[in-house]
Write a protein that holds these residues in place. Structure first.
Motif, PDB file in Angstrom:
ATOM      1  N   GLY A 389       0.772  -1.290   0.084  1.00  0.00           N
ATOM      2  CA  GLY A 389       0.285   0.130   0.090  1.00  0.00           C
ATOM      3  C   GLY A 389       0.678   1.278  -0.089  1.00  0.00           C
ATOM      4  N   CYS A 390       2.056   1.185  -0.561  1.00  0.00           N
ATOM      5  CA  CYS A 390       3.036   2.709  -0.469  1.00  0.00           C
ATOM      6  C   CYS A 390       3.214   3.051  -1.740  1.00  0.00           C
ATOM      7  CB  CYS A 390       4.350   1.964   0.222  1.00  0.00           C
ATOM      8  SG  CYS A 390       4.400   1.459   1.709  1.00  0.00           S
ATOM      9  N   PHE A 391       2.464   2.568  -2.649  1.00  0.00           N
ATOM     10  CA  PHE A 391       2.725   3.078  -4.267  1.00  0.00           C
ATOM     11  C   PHE A 391       1.318   2.980  -4.900  1.00  0.00           C
ATOM     12  CE2 PHE A 391       4.348   3.088  -8.585  1.00  0.00           C
ATOM     13  CZ  PHE A 391       5.098   4.228  -8.377  1.00  0.00           C
ATOM     14  N   PRO A 392       1.079   3.987  -5.729  1.00  0.00           N
ATOM     15  CA  PRO A 392      -0.260   3.960  -6.488  1.00  0.00           C
ATOM     16  C   PRO A 392      -0.169   2.587  -7.497  1.00  0.00           C
ATOM     17  CG  PRO A 392       0.859   6.174  -6.718  1.00  0.00           C
ATOM     18  CD  PRO A 392       1.746   5.482  -5.986  1.00  0.00           C
ATOM     19  N   TRP A 510      -0.111   8.796  -1.253  1.00  0.00           N
ATOM     20  CA  TRP A 510      -0.958   7.764  -1.428  1.00  0.00           C
ATOM     21  C   TRP A 510      -1.254   6.944  -0.250  1.00  0.00           C
ATOM     22  CZ3 TRP A 510      -3.891   5.961  -5.632  1.00  0.00           C
ATOM     23  CH2 TRP A 510      -4.370   4.872  -5.566  1.00  0.00           C
ATOM     24  N   HIS A 511      -0.078   6.686   0.500  1.00  0.00           N
ATOM     25  CA  HIS A 511      -0.028   5.896   1.675  1.00  0.00           C
ATOM     26  C   HIS A 511      -0.932   6.521   2.835  1.00  0.00           C
ATOM     27  CE1 HIS A 511       1.272   2.748   4.376  1.00  0.00           C
ATOM     28  NE2 HIS A 511       1.649   3.394   5.331  1.00  0.00           N
ATOM     29  N   TYR A 512      -0.719   7.833   3.102  1.00  0.00           N
ATOM     30  CA  TYR A 512      -1.398   8.581   3.882  1.00  0.00           C
ATOM     31  C   TYR A 512      -3.007   8.612   3.659  1.00  0.00           C
ATOM     32  CZ  TYR A 512      -3.451  13.147   5.915  1.00  0.00           C
ATOM     33  OH  TYR A 512      -4.022  13.906   6.977  1.00  0.00           O
ATOM     34  N   VAL A 513      -3.365   8.576   2.322  1.00  0.00           N
ATOM     35  CA  VAL A 513      -5.066   8.830   2.224  1.00  0.00           C
ATOM     36  C   VAL A 513      -5.359   7.070   2.147  1.00  0.00           C
ATOM     37  CG1 VAL A 513      -6.671   9.247   0.557  1.00  0.00           C
ATOM     38  CG2 VAL A 513      -4.760  10.812   0.658  1.00  0.00           C
ATOM     39  N   HIS A 514      -4.472   6.318   1.794  1.00  0.00           N
ATOM     40  CA  HIS A 514      -4.873   5.064   2.175  1.00  0.00           C
ATOM     41  C   HIS A 514      -5.041   4.458   3.642  1.00  0.00           C
ATOM     42  CE1 HIS A 514      -4.809   0.760   0.844  1.00  0.00           C
ATOM     43  NE2 HIS A 514      -3.882   0.306   1.769  1.00  0.00           N
ATOM     44  N   VAL A 515      -4.368   5.021   4.451  1.00  0.00           N
ATOM     45  CA  VAL A 515      -4.532   4.764   5.870  1.00  0.00           C
ATOM     46  C   VAL A 515      -5.572   5.519   6.398  1.00  0.00           C
ATOM     47  CG1 VAL A 515      -3.463   5.161   8.273  1.00  0.00           C
ATOM     48  CG2 VAL A 515      -2.024   4.386   6.239  1.00  0.00           C
ATOM     49  N   TRP A 693      -5.487  23.188   4.506  1.00  0.00           N
ATOM     50  CA  TRP A 693      -5.324  23.363   3.016  1.00  0.00           C
ATOM     51  C   TRP A 693      -4.216  22.352   2.629  1.00  0.00           C
ATOM     52  CZ3 TRP A 693      -0.393  24.072   0.935  1.00  0.00           C
ATOM     53  CH2 TRP A 693       0.539  24.393   1.805  1.00  0.00           C
ATOM     54  N   ALA A 694      -3.273  21.963   3.529  1.00  0.00           N
ATOM     55  CA  ALA A 694      -2.308  20.859   3.001  1.00  0.00           C
ATOM     56  C   ALA A 694      -3.177  19.562   2.875  1.00  0.00           C
ATOM     57  CB  ALA A 694      -1.165  20.902   4.131  1.00  0.00           C
ATOM     58  N   LYS A 695      -4.150  19.169   3.875  1.00  0.00           N
ATOM     59  CA  LYS A 695      -4.796  18.033   3.693  1.00  0.00           C
ATOM     60  C   LYS A 695      -5.708  17.921   2.370  1.00  0.00           C
ATOM     61  CE  LYS A 695      -7.807  14.928   6.152  1.00  0.00           C
ATOM     62  NZ  LYS A 695      -8.562  14.757   7.447  1.00  0.00           N
ATOM     63  N   ASN A 700      -7.500  15.745  -2.077  1.00  0.00           N
ATOM     64  CA  ASN A 700      -8.514  16.026  -3.236  1.00  0.00           C
ATOM     65  C   ASN A 700      -7.751  16.213  -4.661  1.00  0.00           C
ATOM     66  OD1 ASN A 700     -10.453  16.469  -1.304  1.00  0.00           O
ATOM     67  ND2 ASN A 700     -10.390  18.660  -1.153  1.00  0.00           N
ATOM     68  N   ASN A 701      -6.537  16.849  -4.612  1.00  0.00           N
ATOM     69  CA  ASN A 701      -5.606  17.040  -5.574  1.00  0.00           C
ATOM     70  C   ASN A 701      -4.588  15.851  -6.107  1.00  0.00           C
ATOM     71  OD1 ASN A 701      -6.084  20.243  -4.394  1.00  0.00           O
ATOM     72  ND2 ASN A 701      -6.687  19.628  -6.488  1.00  0.00           N
ATOM     73  N   VAL A 702      -3.630  15.708  -5.053  1.00  0.00           N
ATOM     74  CA  VAL A 702      -2.798  14.536  -5.536  1.00  0.00           C
ATOM     75  C   VAL A 702      -3.282  13.011  -5.540  1.00  0.00           C
ATOM     76  CG1 VAL A 702      -0.673  13.808  -4.646  1.00  0.00           C
ATOM     77  CG2 VAL A 702      -0.868  16.124  -4.529  1.00  0.00           C
ATOM     78  N   TYR A 703      -4.034  12.936  -4.489  1.00  0.00           N
ATOM     79  CA  TYR A 703      -4.653  11.389  -4.642  1.00  0.00           C
ATOM     80  C   TYR A 703      -5.586  11.368  -5.521  1.00  0.00           C
ATOM     81  CZ  TYR A 703      -6.900   7.235  -2.561  1.00  0.00           C
ATOM     82  OH  TYR A 703      -7.543   5.931  -2.597  1.00  0.00           O
TER      83      TYR A 703
END
Length: 733
Positions: A389-392, A510-515, A693-695, A700-703
């Motif tokens: 779960g550490c890579f898209p 990716w991992h942050y949102v995955h968790v 804003w960072a979250k 919303n954008n990167v993930y």
């Protein structure tokens, strides 16, 4: 007679009190490790020969460019050659030989090596992974045994598990190592192919450097184009070609020693290193950035361990690799003592005239093999990152049916190929590329040292004094080299740094949102006790067939089930909640793969299945998986009845239970014949109101960008569209 047959029914029932599909099968699993250090000498020698082509292509082609990268401005003093040669020899002895061959190789994870293997090994001994999917049953796997009885190991385990900073720190350096390996995969083809092709100017002096660059680009294009065929298709020729390469460079080295200056052997005296630094000061320190290139690819000995064994790599390194490259470097130094003005093209100018074309052709082939091996290693490491779960999600193609771990990632191959061509065209010389290359190499070495210190304390329970000695000696040496390379940051060193920051950012996001998504589902899981109420609703009907609802949740009923029933008030006659779980072990034996539980009363025929895979395991196709699951489900039904309630003490009750089991098994077969439908929740994840804003940018954008532009879940699981029902759901996290 087997152990389970000899065991009394009462003892068996107690031992098998958890009802799943592993009752007797887990006991039958062979506990054989990977190749290991044992086995016959004939097999070990064969593996040692095969490892030559896979492991040593990169480090074996380093003589093409080390001296030119170390002396970019020419040789100022004749004895500088003695100092640099001494540095090269002792660098080869210190890091690849002493650190990797005799220490790090033993830190394998059930035979598998590399940065992720170390992280996985640590995470098995301490709960440092941030996804709360640990299950007691996982520790019963045949290759999951842990022992932290030593007080210091237990203390370290508690510190790691209670510290978010430690968890984040270990994860960060692991993905940094992965990012640097990807940078290595970009730069290895560029520097290896360009340095080999540059030799043609010895016979065609009218060729410009730009023309040499475009010839290299053409070779790189072919190299990346054939990656989809996999190493297995052409790998049988790797070991013979690299063996011929080592024979040629060793022979050339001995020739130059005999013809030019055999006194260069004085370089084995380390005092010449001290004199070199005394004479040149800061310039000597800066030159370390070129010296370190003599051990590029040393990490491959550890990363590719799963295909060989420790003893095979120890033999091939000490008996073949080290003598060959050492002789080559000594021969080049002997040649440069007489012709110091040729330092920019040392390798090809030092070749005897009759041997030029054979060496040139083999050099091109060796450079391609070095690049191929590095790319294969990079793909394998990324596939492990994917499983944890550490890579898209990207497409993973397994290119060999005979060898595990040989994978091809089309999207990643395209990006690395484009970057490698861009680097070749942009930098144009090996000296410039070397400035960037060294940062990748030393950073991975340093990360391995850090992780090894944790493994030695937590897993090996090594005395603290020895751990401190290991950490200080190798950590200090690598820090000196890294500080030298960073002095060339503006001259190309920025490239892998920026590349790694971008890649790390994507992996971390990716991992942050995955968790966060996993925790969101855990908090909203449907209690198993409420399943009966859902199925008892008047508008909910049971339809024919088998339904498999995929979810990452390993405990409880996923919240998407409630949404599914609300939108389509029907549940299949046999319904299974399937969780695909990747464990911090290299592989899970097939009999140990599935954990099955019944959810609710028998007449509901609703089950929960956790399918467990190691990070090197290949997932089955959807048909094979469904057939395997249904087969194990029938075994589970039988064994649940046998061991669940002490059935067997009364013959009448046993016959009734046997009839019920046979009836349920026939029911499963009948519904499977009517068809299997795959159900999957497609979650859109957005940042909750009031988020920083960072979250919002990350979620919303990167993930969101990665999720939209990379592979969807059903494609990653190879589920055909005509058997798939997707349920849209939005999570605000």
């Amino acid at each position: 007679m087997s152990a389970e047959a000899a065991e009394s029914p009462g003892a068996a029932a107690e031992r098998l009190k958890r009802h799943d599909s592993l009752y007797g099968d887990a006991e039958k699993v062979s506990n054989d490790k990977y190749h290991g250090s044992g086995g016959s000498w004939a097999r070990t020698l064969m593996l040692a020969f095969q490892s030559i082509g896979v492991v040593y292509g990169d480090i074996g082609t380093s003589p093409l460019y080390v001296y030119s990268s170390t002396f970019p401005d020419g040789i100022r003093h004749p004895d500088d050659l003695l100092g640099v040669l001494s540095l090269i020899l002792y660098t080869l002895i210190l890091i690849p030989m002493l650190k990797y061959v005799f220490v790090v190789l033993h830190a394998n994870d059930d035979g598998d090596g590399g940065t992720f293997a170390l992280y996985s090994l640590i995470s098995r001994y301490a709960k440092i992974r941030m996804i709360p999917d640990q299950q007691t049953e996982d520790t019963t796997l045949s290759n999951y045994s842990v022992d932290t009885r030593l007080r210091r190991a237990q203390w370290l385990k508690e510190k790691l598990e209670s510290s978010n900073a430690a968890k984040i720190g270990l994860f960060t350096i692991t993905i940094l190592g992965t990012s640097m390996v990807m940078g290595d995969g970009t730069l290895t083809p560029a520097i290896s192919v360009l340095s080999a092709v540059s030799g043609i100017r010895e016979k065609a002096p009218n060729l410009t450097q730009l023309q040499v660059v475009w010839i290299s680009v053409a070779i790189l294009f072919v190299l990346f184009s054939v990656q989809r065929f996999g190493t297995d298709k052409v790998g049988y020729s790797f070991a013979p070609i690299i063996s011929v390469w080592f024979l040629l460079i060793a022979g050339t080295g001995m020739y130059n020693l005999a013809v030019h200056d055999a006194t260069i052997l004085r370089a084995f005296n380390p005092m010449y290193i001290v004199q070199y630094f005394s004479r040149n000061g800061k310039e000597a320190w800066v030159s370390l950035g070129g010296v370190i290139l003599c051990i590029t690819g040393a990490e491959a000995m550890f990363a590719d361990l799963g295909h060989f064994n420790i003893r095979a790599i120890q033999i091939s390194f000490t008996c073949i690799l080290f003598p060959s490259v050492a002789l080559c470097y000594m021969g080049q130094a002997a040649y440069l003592r007489r012709f110091p003005e040729n330092v920019a093209d040392t390798f090809f100018k030092s070749i005897p005239e009759p041997m030029f074309w054979p060496v040139f052709v083999v050099a091109i082939m060796a450079a391609i093999i070095a690049s191929q091996a590095m790319l294969s290693g990079a793909f394998a490491i990324l596939s492990k990152a994917l499983s944890l779960g550490c890579f898209p999600r990207v497409e993973v193609v397994h290119t060999s049916s005979k060898y595990e771990g040989q994978v091809y990632l089309p999207e990643v191959n395209f990006l690395i190929g484009a970057a490698s061509v861009a680097v070749t065209v942009g930098f144009q010389t090996t000296a410039n590329i070397g400035n960037a290359y060294g940062i990748c190499v030393v950073t991975v070495f340093s990360i391995t040292t850090h992780l090894m210190a944790v493994v030695m304390l937590l897993v090996w329970r090594t005395p603290a004094a020895l751990v401190a000695a290991f950490y200080v000696v190798f950590g200090l040496a690598e820090f000196v080299y890294l500080s030298s390379i960073l002095s060339k940051f503006a001259d190309g060193g920025y490239l892998p740094f920026c590349f790694s920051l971008v890649l790390m950012g994507l992996m971390a996001a990716w991992h942050y949102v995955h968790v966060l998504r996993y925790w969101h589902e855990v908090d909203r899981a449907v209690p198993a006790a409420e399943l009966g109420a859902v199925l008892a609703r008047r508008d909910v009907r049971r339809v024919r067939g088998v339904g498999l609802l995929y979810s990452e949740l390993v405990q409880g009923i996923p919240p998407v089930f409630q949404i599914l029933v609300d939108k389509i008030p029907s549940v299949h006659a046999v319904f299974v909640f399937v969780s695909i779980k990747h464990l911090p072990v290299p592989r899970v034996a097939a009999p140990e793969r599935l954990i099955l539980r019944r959810v609710g009363p028998v007449n509901h025929r609703v089950f929960r299945c956790v399918a467990r895979y190691g990070y090197t395991d290949t997932m089955e196709g959807h048909r094979e998986f469904a057939a395997f699951l249904l087969d194990r489900l029938k075994v589970f039904v039988r064994e649940e009845a046998t061991f669940g309630d002490g059935v067997g003490s009364h013959s009448g009750r046993a016959q009734t239970a046997a009839a019920a089991v046979e009836q349920e098994q026939r029911f499963i077969d009948a519904e499977a014949a009517r068809g299997v439908v795959y159900l999957m929740g497609e979650a859109t994840v957005t940042a909750a109101a009031g988020s920083s804003w960072a979250k919002r940018v990350v979620v919303n954008n990167v993930y969101g960008f990665l999720r939209k532009n990379l592979r969807e879940s059903h494609k990653a699981l190879s589920i055909p569209k005509d058997q798939l029902l997707r349920v849209g759901v939005t999570y605000e996290i």
